[in-house]
Design an enzyme around this catalytic site. Structure first.
Site, PDB file in Angstrom:
ATOM      1  N   CYS A 118      16.739  73.962  27.974  1.00  7.87           N
ATOM      2  CA  CYS A 118      17.154  73.556  26.629  1.00  7.87           C
ATOM      3  C   CYS A 118      18.559  72.983  26.731  1.00  7.87           C
ATOM      4  O   CYS A 118      18.996  72.623  27.830  1.00  7.87           O
ATOM      5  CB  CYS A 118      17.061  74.720  25.630  1.00  7.87           C
ATOM      6  SG  CYS A 118      18.249  76.048  25.868  1.00  7.87           S
ATOM      7  N   ASN A 120      21.294  76.637  27.191  1.00  8.91           N
ATOM      8  CA  ASN A 120      20.766  77.765  27.966  1.00  8.91           C
ATOM      9  C   ASN A 120      21.242  79.110  27.418  1.00  8.91           C
ATOM     10  O   ASN A 120      21.485  80.052  28.162  1.00  8.91           O
ATOM     11  CB  ASN A 120      21.102  77.617  29.453  1.00  8.91           C
ATOM     12  CG  ASN A 120      20.311  78.558  30.367  1.00  8.91           C
ATOM     13  OD1 ASN A 120      20.841  79.044  31.349  1.00  8.91           O
ATOM     14  ND2 ASN A 120      19.069  78.821  30.059  1.00  8.91           N
ATOM     15  N   CYS A 178      19.805  80.006  23.976  1.00  9.83           N
ATOM     16  CA  CYS A 178      18.843  80.350  22.917  1.00  9.83           C
ATOM     17  C   CYS A 178      17.399  80.189  23.392  1.00  9.83           C
ATOM     18  O   CYS A 178      16.739  81.160  23.757  1.00  9.83           O
ATOM     19  CB  CYS A 178      19.066  79.503  21.663  1.00  9.83           C
ATOM     20  SG  CYS A 178      20.636  79.812  20.822  1.00  9.83           S
ATOM     21  N   ARG A 179      16.915  78.963  23.397  1.00  9.72           N
ATOM     22  CA  ARG A 179      15.495  78.714  23.633  1.00  9.72           C
ATOM     23  C   ARG A 179      15.052  78.951  25.071  1.00  9.72           C
ATOM     24  O   ARG A 179      14.056  79.643  25.315  1.00  9.72           O
ATOM     25  CB  ARG A 179      15.143  77.282  23.221  1.00  9.72           C
ATOM     26  CG  ARG A 179      15.342  77.023  21.748  1.00  9.72           C
ATOM     27  CD  ARG A 179      15.207  75.565  21.389  1.00  9.72           C
ATOM     28  NE  ARG A 179      16.339  74.812  21.942  1.00  9.72           N
ATOM     29  CZ  ARG A 179      16.435  73.494  21.917  1.00  9.72           C
ATOM     30  NH1 ARG A 179      15.468  72.772  21.381  1.00  9.72           N
ATOM     31  NH2 ARG A 179      17.491  72.883  22.413  1.00  9.72           N
ATOM     32  N   SER A 180      15.747  78.355  26.042  1.00  9.47           N
ATOM     33  CA  SER A 180      15.266  78.486  27.422  1.00  9.47           C
ATOM     34  C   SER A 180      15.395  79.902  27.966  1.00  9.47           C
ATOM     35  O   SER A 180      14.473  80.360  28.653  1.00  9.47           O
ATOM     36  CB  SER A 180      15.909  77.446  28.341  1.00  9.47           C
ATOM     37  OG  SER A 180      17.313  77.542  28.353  1.00  9.47           O
ATOM     38  N   ASP A 199      16.014  74.249  17.686  1.00 11.49           N
ATOM     39  CA  ASP A 199      17.142  74.988  18.247  1.00 11.49           C
ATOM     40  C   ASP A 199      17.670  75.994  17.228  1.00 11.49           C
ATOM     41  O   ASP A 199      18.273  75.605  16.225  1.00 11.49           O
ATOM     42  CB  ASP A 199      18.252  74.015  18.653  1.00 11.49           C
ATOM     43  CG  ASP A 199      19.317  74.663  19.492  1.00 11.49           C
ATOM     44  OD1 ASP A 199      19.426  75.909  19.481  1.00 11.49           O
ATOM     45  OD2 ASP A 199      20.060  73.924  20.173  1.00 11.49           O
TER      46      ASP A 199
END
Length: 163
Positions: A8, A11, A13-15, A124
């Site tokens: 993401c 690095n 939140c999402r990934s 995000d």
């Protein structure tokens, strides 16, 4: 060993949410010896930091381990991963700028695996604040990804691929 990298922007939140969620699924199927999991961000703002508190909270709520998650930046050597999974089109484009064209085929968006989904990108939560929505998308996408990897590599529970 099959290797998977989630990517993401920062690095945090999402990934890392996808990394931890996917790793839990891999462990549940006794495939830890066959599948390696990591995450990275295309930006460098958060390198060396732990995930966002919203990510950590949603992982705790779902009993998913997150102790070892530390942000790092995506780089050209990441071409070594078999599956490079972007959270959105912007990060997919940014990775393809870094990678040699021969490695572009390894890069795809997580939600590309979910034809029925109206969403085509994982939003995000750093900006939206909706960590539950992101977790729901990541959880479903990770299930699809694990099924794809098992099928692509003929993996079965407890398989020690490559050993």
């Amino acid at each position: 060993m099959v290797s998977v990298l989630f990517v993401c922007l920062g690095n945090i939140c999402r990934s890392p949410m996808a990394e931890a969620t996917f790793r839990a699924k891999v462990e549940d199927e006794n495939l830890s010896e066959a599948i390696e999991v990591d995450s990275a961000g295309t930006g460098d703002w958060h390198v060396g930091k732990k995930p966002h508190e919203g990510t950590l909270a949603i992982l705790r709520e779902n009993n998913i381990k997150s102790d070892d998650l530390i942000a790092r930046q995506f780089h050209g050597e990441d071409k070594k991963y078999d599956y490079i999974v972007a959270m959105d089109a912007s990060n997919e484009r940014n990775m393809k700028k870094i990678l040699d064209s021969e490695h572009h085929g390894k890069v795809f968006k997580l939600l590309d695996l979910m034809d029925e989904s109206r969403e085509k990108e994982v939003p995000d939560p750093y900006y939206t604040g909706n960590f539950q929505e992101v977790y729901d998308l990541v959880e479903s996408g990770c299930s699809r990804l694990l099924n794809k990897i098992k099928k692509d590599n003929q993996l079965k529970e407890g398989n020690t691929y490559g050993k």
